[in-house]
Design a protein around this motif. Structure first.
Motif, PDB file in Angstrom:
ATOM      1  N   LEU A  51     -15.825 -19.084  32.581  1.00 33.37           N
ATOM      2  CA  LEU A  51     -17.163 -18.900  32.188  1.00 33.37           C
ATOM      3  C   LEU A  51     -17.691 -20.082  31.599  1.00 33.37           C
ATOM      4  O   LEU A  51     -18.948 -20.645  31.918  1.00 33.37           O
ATOM      5  N   VAL A  52     -16.902 -20.532  30.708  1.00 32.30           N
ATOM      6  CA  VAL A  52     -17.451 -21.862  29.768  1.00 32.30           C
ATOM      7  C   VAL A  52     -17.743 -23.137  30.788  1.00 32.30           C
ATOM      8  O   VAL A  52     -18.861 -23.797  30.794  1.00 32.30           O
ATOM      9  N   GLY A  53     -16.747 -23.269  31.611  1.00 31.90           N
ATOM     10  CA  GLY A  53     -16.731 -24.323  32.645  1.00 31.90           C
ATOM     11  C   GLY A  53     -18.165 -24.137  33.686  1.00 31.90           C
ATOM     12  O   GLY A  53     -18.791 -25.144  33.744  1.00 31.90           O
ATOM     13  N   ALA A  54     -18.310 -22.959  34.389  1.00 33.39           N
ATOM     14  CA  ALA A  54     -19.605 -22.621  35.017  1.00 33.39           C
ATOM     15  C   ALA A  54     -20.775 -23.018  34.362  1.00 33.39           C
ATOM     16  O   ALA A  54     -21.777 -23.438  34.587  1.00 33.39           O
ATOM     17  N   PHE A  55     -20.845 -22.423  33.069  1.00 31.94           N
ATOM     18  CA  PHE A  55     -21.872 -22.625  32.018  1.00 31.94           C
ATOM     19  C   PHE A  55     -22.211 -24.252  31.869  1.00 31.94           C
ATOM     20  O   PHE A  55     -23.222 -24.558  31.867  1.00 31.94           O
ATOM     21  N   HIS A  56     -21.211 -24.983  31.540  1.00 32.14           N
ATOM     22  CA  HIS A  56     -21.391 -26.267  31.243  1.00 32.14           C
ATOM     23  C   HIS A  56     -21.921 -27.080  32.620  1.00 32.14           C
ATOM     24  O   HIS A  56     -22.749 -27.828  32.607  1.00 32.14           O
ATOM     25  N   LEU A  57     -21.339 -26.839  33.854  1.00 36.24           N
ATOM     26  CA  LEU A  57     -21.754 -27.451  35.010  1.00 36.24           C
ATOM     27  C   LEU A  57     -23.055 -26.969  35.524  1.00 36.24           C
ATOM     28  O   LEU A  57     -23.854 -27.721  36.036  1.00 36.24           O
ATOM     29  N   GLY A  58     -23.484 -25.828  35.080  1.00 31.22           N
ATOM     30  CA  GLY A  58     -24.788 -25.131  35.485  1.00 31.22           C
ATOM     31  C   GLY A  58     -25.770 -25.642  34.769  1.00 31.22           C
ATOM     32  O   GLY A  58     -27.042 -25.419  34.878  1.00 31.22           O
ATOM     33  N   ARG A  59     -25.485 -26.160  33.585  1.00 31.24           N
ATOM     34  CA  ARG A  59     -26.545 -26.808  32.675  1.00 31.24           C
ATOM     35  C   ARG A  59     -27.419 -27.787  32.941  1.00 31.24           C
ATOM     36  O   ARG A  59     -26.983 -28.585  33.942  1.00 31.24           O
ATOM     37  N   ARG A  60     -28.755 -27.525  32.802  1.00 32.89           N
ATOM     38  CA  ARG A  60     -29.793 -28.937  33.410  1.00 32.89           C
ATOM     39  C   ARG A  60     -29.469 -30.099  32.801  1.00 32.89           C
ATOM     40  O   ARG A  60     -29.447 -30.100  31.388  1.00 32.89           O
TER      41      ARG A  60
END
Lengths: 102, 196
Positions: free
Chosen positions: B153-162
Motif C-alpha cells: 500500500l505504502v509503496g504503491a502510494f509512493h510510486l503513484g505520487r505526482r
C-alpha cells in the motif's frame, strides 16, 4: 473413480511454470513479463494445492492464500512501476531501461 | 473425474501458450483469464473449493482488472478508438471463447453430477478447516501477510505520487489519469485482504 495422480498435477504445475519462465525470458514488453510472473506464481500455487490434496490437509490451500496475497502486492507495485517507466521513457521495452540513472 | 482433469489441464496449457505468444496485451489477458479459470476448475476437482473460489475471484477478477486498467491507461489517444474497434473482430476473441466454452461444459457436467469430492474419492478440504488452521498455527503468517500488504500500500502510494518538476505542462492530464489509476492500485491489496 480413481483419484487424479499426484504426478500429473505436479507435471502440469511444472509445465505452466516453464511456460511462464519462457515468457519472462523471451518477451521484452514489461506488461508481458508481469503476466508471465503471474503464470509462474500461479503454477507454484497449483503445486501447493496438489500436495495439499494428496495428503488431505488444509496447509496447501493456506500456502495458496499467502501466494495470492503476495501476487496482489506484487502486481500493484509492478504496475505502478510500469506506469512510472512509461512516463519516463515513453516505451514499455524493458531493454530501454537497462541503465541505472538512465 | 480424471477426464475432467486432463481436459482442464490441456485448456490451461493451451491458454498459457496463447498468453506468451500474443503480440497484443489485451489478447494475452483474455487467454490468461481462461487459463486461470481452467486452473480454478482443477482446484475444485482436487478438493480445494475455497482455493478455487479465491482463484476465480481474486486472480481472474481483481488482479486481471488491474492489468486491463493499466493497459487502457497506457493506450490514451485517438488511435485507441481504432484499436478498440479492431479488438471486437471475431478472430480476436474466438480462441479464448472456444476454450472458455470447453470449461463451461465441464462446469455444467460437474454441477450435474453432484459434489466433486464424493465422486473423485478425494476428501474435499472445505473452508472450515482452512480457516481454523489459518487463524491457529499460521497466525504469524497472517500477521506477516498484513505487513506485506501494508508495505504494498505504502509503496504503491509512493510510486503513484505526482512527481513535481519532472514532467512538462503537456503531460499534466495524463498524469492525472495515472494518479487515478494508482488510487485503484492502492485499493487492490485491501481487496486481497478481504478475500482472506
Amino acid at each position: 473413480m480413481a483419484q487424479v495422480p499426484m504426478d500429473y498435477g505436479l507435471a502440469l504445475a511444472a509445465a505452466l511454470f516453464v511456460l511462464g519462465l519462457a515468457g519472462v525470458i523471451v518477451r521484452r514488453n514489461v506488461i508481458f513479463i508481469l503476466l508471465s510472473i503471474e503464470i509462474m506464481m500461479n503454477a507454484s500455487g497449483l503445486a501447493f494445492i496438489v500436495a495439499g490434496s494428496r495428503w488431505r490437509q488444509p496447509d496447501g490451500q493456506l500456502m495458496f492464500i499467502f501466494i495470492l496475497t503476495m501476487a496482489a502486492v506484487e502486481v500493484s507495485l509492478g504496475l505502478a512501476l510500469v506506469l512510472r517507466l512509461y512516463h519516463r521513457l515513453k516505451t514499455l521495452d524493458i531493454d530501454r531501461a537497462d541503465r541505472m540513472r538512465g | 473425474m480424471g477426464a475432467i482433469f486432463y481436459i482442464s489441464a490441456a485448456v490451461a496449457v493451451a491458454a498459457t501458450v496463447g498468453v506468451i505468444t500474443r503480440y497484443n496485451a489485451v489478447h494475452a489477458l483474455l487467454y490468461l483469464i481462461v487459463s486461470l479459470l481452467a486452473i480454478s476448475l482443477i482446484f475444485y476437482i482436487l478438493g480445494a473449493p475455497l482455493a478455487a473460489a479465491l482463484e476465480a475471484i481474486i486472480y481472474a477478477g481483481a488482479i486481471m482488472v488491474l492489468f486491463i486498467f493499466v493497459i487502457m491507461i497506457l493506450n490514451l489517444g485517438p488511435q485507441a478508438v481504432r484499436r478498440e474497434r479492431s479488438w471486437l473482430k471475431p478472430r480476436m476473441w474466438v480462441g479464448p471463447a472456444a476454450l472458455a466454452l470447453i470449461l463451461a461444459g465441464e462446469l455444467v457436467y460437474l454441477l450435474e453430477s453432484g459434489p466433486a469430492g464424493a465422486q473423485a474419492g478425494t476428501a474435499s478440504v472445505g473452508p472450515e478447516p482452512v480457516g481454523a488452521t489459518l487463524f491457529g498455527p499460521y497466525l504469524l503468517g497472517v500477521e506477516l501477510a498484513s505487513l506485506l500488504l501494508l508495505a504494498g500500500l505504502v509503496g504503491a502510494f509512493h510510486l503513484g505520487r505526482r512527481e513535481t518538476g519532472e514532467e512538462t505542462a503537456g503531460e499534466q492530464e495524463i498524469q492525472t489519469g495515472v494518479a487515478k489509476a494508482e488510487g485503484a492500485a492502492v485499493e487492490e491489496p485491501g481487496a486481497a485482504l478481504g478475500g482472506e
